[in-house]
Design an enzyme around this catalytic site. Structure first.
Site, mmCIF file in Angstrom:
data_model
loop_
_atom_site.group_PDB
_atom_site.id
_atom_site.type_symbol
_atom_site.label_atom_id
_atom_site.label_comp_id
_atom_site.label_asym_id
_atom_site.label_seq_id
_atom_site.Cartn_x
_atom_site.Cartn_y
_atom_site.Cartn_z
ATOM 1 N N SER A 71 0.840 -1.202 0.000
ATOM 2 C CA SER A 71 0.000 0.000 0.000
ATOM 3 C C SER A 71 0.877 1.255 0.000
ATOM 4 O O SER A 71 1.678 1.446 -0.916
ATOM 5 C CB SER A 71 -0.965 -0.047 1.186
ATOM 6 O OG SER A 71 -2.000 0.886 1.045
ATOM 7 N N HIS B 283 -7.850 -5.588 -0.324
ATOM 8 C CA HIS B 283 -6.629 -4.782 -0.322
ATOM 9 C C HIS B 283 -5.405 -5.509 0.239
ATOM 10 O O HIS B 283 -4.319 -5.425 -0.318
ATOM 11 C CB HIS B 283 -6.869 -3.497 0.464
ATOM 12 C CG HIS B 283 -5.702 -2.564 0.475
ATOM 13 N ND1 HIS B 283 -5.074 -2.133 -0.680
ATOM 14 C CD2 HIS B 283 -5.014 -1.980 1.519
ATOM 15 C CE1 HIS B 283 -4.084 -1.321 -0.375
ATOM 16 N NE2 HIS B 283 -4.021 -1.215 0.945
ATOM 17 N N ASP C 233 -9.968 -4.808 -4.825
ATOM 18 C CA ASP C 233 -9.391 -3.831 -3.903
ATOM 19 C C ASP C 233 -10.149 -2.517 -4.048
ATOM 20 O O ASP C 233 -10.003 -1.811 -5.036
ATOM 21 C CB ASP C 233 -7.906 -3.635 -4.219
ATOM 22 C CG ASP C 233 -7.184 -2.781 -3.179
ATOM 23 O OD1 ASP C 233 -7.858 -2.026 -2.457
ATOM 24 O OD2 ASP C 233 -5.945 -2.884 -3.105
#
Length: 275
Positions: free
Chosen positions: A107, A244, A214
């Protein structure tokens, strides 16, 4: 389960807590770079899989995150976080000279790892990006356009199809459960633009893993960033219906197996590790 050793150092903007998961006979170094609002303690199972695969594993809690000092989730410049990761990686190289290094970023950590690779790519044998914040992140643009940032935390249901993951995240006192801060959004926006402007990762072997579902960092936005930075050796794995946090998904074993297989391929093809 591998047990981490905690240690501290003076980071770019205050004391940083780092973790090292030791290995008595490592064949490579794995540097973990966590995402926004979380901490490296959520990666024990990832580190354990990597240690069993032959890695010594390390990484910091970013400034303002987890056990590290600083106002919570306040980021002035992503370059500061890159510098702190560089300190941890340098310590690992000093402790394990000659071992190849693999960086794994999730991320926001994928953005940090990408900037690291663009600046210090010669130090890495490979790069793994999990749901990286690159390219176009519409949620960021929408928040920056507002006069006031709403107090809306990240929805735990967007992380994984495994309900236990969301429950643990919601109950974790080291996870930030408040709103984004404007300087942090501005710093992320600047870093995303810098990554795209810098361009290709060259010949650095790169694995991109992403959940097809996601909703936090959508696939199509990240793809524009991947296309901007991709080099000559990109492997892509998109997992159907995954959300995610693919390392915490219901098919996490498959994801980790893909990561270790990629690392094996890279290490087998390395005549000599980077200096």
């Amino acid at each position: 389960m591998a047990v981490a050793r905690r240690w501290e150092f003076a980071g770019a903007r205050g004391a940083i807590t780092a973790r090292t998961w030791p290995n008595p006979d490592p064949r490579y170094v794995a540097v973990l770079v966590h995402g926004y609002g979380e901490h490296l303690g959520r990666y024990d199972h990832v580190a354990d899989a990597l240690v069993r695969h032959g890695a010594v594993v390390c990484g910091p809690d970013h400034a303002g995150h987890g056990l590290s000092a600083g106002e919570r989730v306040l980021i002035h410049d992503v370059a500061d976080l890159v510098a702190d990761v560089h300190t941890v990686a340098a310590a690992a190289r000093e402790d394990h000279p000659g071992l190849p290094a693999v960086m794994i970023g999730h991320s926001m950590g994928g953005l940090i790892a990408t900037r690291y690779a663009q600046l210090h790519g010669a130090e890495l044998a490979a790069l793994v990006l999990s749901g990286p914040v690159l390219g176009r992140w519409d949620a960021l643009s929408r928040l920056l356009a507002l006069d006031e940032i709403p107090d809306v935390p990240i929805d735990p249901d967007t992380l994984s199809r495994d309900p236990d993951v969301g429950k643990a995240y919601a109950e974790d006192p080291l996870v930030w459960h408040g709103p984004f801060k404007r300087p942090t959004l501005e710093a992320l926006d600047a870093a995303i633009r810098a990554a795209s402007a810098h361009g290709s990762l060259g010949a650095l072997p790169t694995l991109w893993v992403h959940g097809e579902d996601d909703r936090l960092v959508p696939l199509d936005g990240t793809r524009t960033g991947i296309e901007a930075v991709r080099g000559s050796d990109l492997t892509e794995r998109i997992y159907p219906a995954a959300r995610h946090e693919v390392f915490n998904e219901t098919n996490r074993d498959e994801v980790l197996a893909d990561v270790t297989a990629f690392i094996d391929r890279v290490l087998a093809g390395s005549a000599s590790p980077p200096a």
